[in-house]
Motif scaffolding. Structure first.
Motif, short mmCIF file in Angstrom:
data_model
loop_
_atom_site.label_atom_id
_atom_site.label_comp_id
_atom_site.label_asym_id
_atom_site.label_seq_id
_atom_site.Cartn_x
_atom_site.Cartn_y
_atom_site.Cartn_z
N TRP A 135 -67.40 -10.37 -44.52
CA TRP A 135 -66.17 -11.03 -44.09
C TRP A 135 -65.81 -12.15 -45.06
CZ3 TRP A 135 -66.47 -16.24 -42.42
CH2 TRP A 135 -67.74 -16.73 -42.18
N ARG A 136 -64.51 -12.41 -45.13
CA ARG A 136 -64.01 -13.49 -45.98
C ARG A 136 -62.91 -14.24 -45.25
NH1 ARG A 136 -64.50 -9.64 -50.35
NH2 ARG A 136 -62.26 -9.18 -50.29
N ILE A 137 -62.86 -15.52 -45.49
CA ILE A 137 -61.81 -16.36 -44.93
C ILE A 137 -60.59 -16.29 -45.83
CG2 ILE A 137 -61.14 -18.74 -44.37
CD1 ILE A 137 -64.09 -19.25 -43.68
N ASP A 140 -54.77 -15.96 -43.48
CA ASP A 140 -54.38 -15.51 -42.15
C ASP A 140 -55.53 -15.47 -41.15
OD1 ASP A 140 -51.71 -15.06 -42.97
OD2 ASP A 140 -52.31 -13.16 -43.86
N GLY A 141 -56.75 -15.79 -41.61
CA GLY A 141 -57.89 -15.75 -40.70
C GLY A 141 -59.11 -15.15 -41.37
N VAL A 142 -59.88 -14.39 -40.61
CA VAL A 142 -61.11 -13.77 -41.10
C VAL A 142 -60.88 -12.27 -41.26
CG1 VAL A 142 -63.51 -13.24 -40.57
CG2 VAL A 142 -62.61 -15.52 -40.07
N GLN A 143 -61.05 -11.77 -42.47
CA GLN A 143 -60.94 -10.34 -42.75
C GLN A 143 -62.33 -9.75 -42.86
OE1 GLN A 143 -58.00 -8.18 -43.28
NE2 GLN A 143 -59.73 -6.82 -42.86
N PRO A 228 -59.29 -16.32 -30.04
CA PRO A 228 -60.33 -16.79 -29.10
C PRO A 228 -61.68 -16.13 -29.34
CG PRO A 228 -58.73 -15.38 -27.97
CD PRO A 228 -58.18 -15.65 -29.33
N LYS A 229 -61.69 -15.00 -30.05
CA LYS A 229 -62.96 -14.32 -30.35
C LYS A 229 -63.86 -15.16 -31.24
CE LYS A 229 -60.79 -9.73 -30.05
NZ LYS A 229 -60.49 -8.47 -30.76
N LEU A 230 -63.27 -16.05 -32.01
CA LEU A 230 -64.02 -16.86 -32.97
C LEU A 230 -64.38 -18.24 -32.43
CD1 LEU A 230 -61.94 -16.03 -36.18
CD2 LEU A 230 -64.22 -15.14 -35.60
N ARG A 231 -64.01 -18.53 -31.21
CA ARG A 231 -64.14 -19.90 -30.69
C ARG A 231 -65.59 -20.36 -30.62
NH1 ARG A 231 -62.99 -21.81 -24.81
NH2 ARG A 231 -62.84 -24.08 -25.07
N LEU A 307 -67.04 -21.49 -39.88
CA LEU A 307 -65.60 -21.45 -40.08
C LEU A 307 -65.05 -22.84 -40.34
CD1 LEU A 307 -64.81 -18.98 -37.15
CD2 LEU A 307 -65.09 -18.44 -39.58
N PRO A 308 -63.85 -22.93 -40.89
CA PRO A 308 -63.26 -24.25 -41.17
C PRO A 308 -63.20 -25.13 -39.94
CG PRO A 308 -62.01 -22.52 -42.27
CD PRO A 308 -63.00 -21.82 -41.39
#
Length: 377
Positions: A135-137, A140-143, A228-231, A307-308
């Protein structure tokens, strides 16, 4: 599924537009009850097959299943392996199997109405391992990406599915619970939960134009920076399948169709040619392609700490607490007030119960408070 409506637009100096008459093409309204075969022959594990029936586009009722059928995997030249219907009607599974790569196999079906169907014989394929799920930031988010290769150069056609799981909480943490005789301290956690979701889009790639059979950074899914999946903590289990050229073509056509109608099990806008056939009537439409391959998989976790720090995640809640009794209101019996479960007590402050709706307090309304067996904190 909404009925398609066509509109005729008139231009008379000014742009005046409107639907003159709704039009329902005949193909959308004709009754259909075609067999749908969903699944594949797992050459290194348990085979799971779902049998369903199609429905009309305008029919929003529950998808009909084909129950009480007889299924088995048949090897060319002899050998049968039965599938048994599970507690989920229309779903059939085999015992764990170890089928030889290259051996030709097919699926046989006899419905409760004694109609017989079978898939074409296909050679069992070995799916190469997933090299990495990464994965990469981005802006637009996390791909998330899949990476794989086959040194023998014999795979060439790939498909992926994935299962997402994430941790979440309710809007407020309840320390109290209602019982018929008293409001007591809550022994069970209804604040921390897990939810899950399976991929719905069709993920395919091929390496026909490459000198080496290598898939690098195939994009699986994008998680927005507010997801919300990344919260708290997120996990994805990626499954990889090696396909034949014919199976790849089927999935590619199915992907184009379902982009238009949004479901794998509705009547399709164009006719798909799968490899399952009615043995007594070759003209009878049957939907589905039964391949035979092993499955490889890999799991990835993403933690909030990776994450940021300035990302702000949506919670999906819009909730407030209230107090019982309300200000300037007469006393209320809490055993009566909380009895039907609409509201849940959270805590007591200055002799008053703070409470919220069950949707805001009980995370089980959106998931499960039982930690998945695979979950790693």
């Amino acid at each position: 599924m909404q009925l398609i409506r066509y509109c005729i637009y008139l231009v008379l100096g000014l742009s005046l537009g409107g639907c003159i008459q709704p039009y329902a093409p005949e193909v959308l309204t004709q009754p259909n009850n075609f067999l749908v075969v969903d699944g594949f022959i797992n050459t290194r594990g348990v085979t799971s097959i779902r049998l369903m029936r199609t429905r009309n586009l305008q029919d929003d009722s529950k998808i009909p299943v084909e129950s009480k059928a007889v299924l088995y995997i048949e090897q060319e030249g002899g050998g049968r392996f039965p599938l048994t219907e599970t507690a989920v009607a229309g779903t059939y599974t085999s015992a764990p199997l170890q089928l030889a790569t290259g051996r030709r196999v097919r699926l046989y079906i006899k419905t409760q109405a004694q109609r017989e169907y079978a898939s074409d014989y296909v050679a069992a394929k070995a799916t190469p391992a997933i090299d990495a799920v990464t994965w990469r930031i981005g802006p637009d988010g996390v791909q998330l990406y899949a990476n794989t290769h086959d040194d023998t150069g014999e795979t060439r056609y790939y498909r992926w599915e994935y299962e997402e799981t994430w941790k979440f909480t309710s809007a407020f943490q309840s320390m109290l619970q209602w019982t018929p005789t008293a409001i007591t301290y809550r022994p069970e956690n209804i604040f921390n939960c897990w939810d899950d979701e399976n991929s719905t889009s069709i993920k395919l790639s091929n390496t026909l134009k490459l000198t080496k059979d290598v898939v690098a950074d195939y994009p699986l899914t994008l998680l927005p920076a507010t997801s919300p999946k990344l919260r708290f903590r997120y996990s994805i289990l990626v499954k990889q399948y090696a396909l034949t050229a014919a199976e790849y073509a089927y999935w590619e056509a199915l992907g184009k169709n379902t982009e238009n109608i949004g479901s794998l099990y509705d009547a399709l806008p164009t006719q798909l040619t799968g490899n399952v056939h009615a043995l007594a009537d070759a003209a009878e439409p049957v939907l589905g392609f039964v391949g035979a391959q092993s499955v490889t998989q890999q799991r990835l976790y993403i933690d909030r700490t990776e994450l940021p720090t300035d990302w702000r995640f949506e919670t999906g809640y819009d909730c407030e607490l209230a107090e019982l009794p309300p200000p300037l209101a007469p006393p209320v019996n809490p055993l009566v007030f909380f009895r039907d479960g609409t509201f849940i007590p959270v805590e007591m402050i200055n002799g008053k119960y703070m409470y919220g709706t069950a949707d805001c307090i009980d995370c089980r309304k959106r998931g499960t408070n039982v930690k998945p067996a695979f979950w790693q904190d």
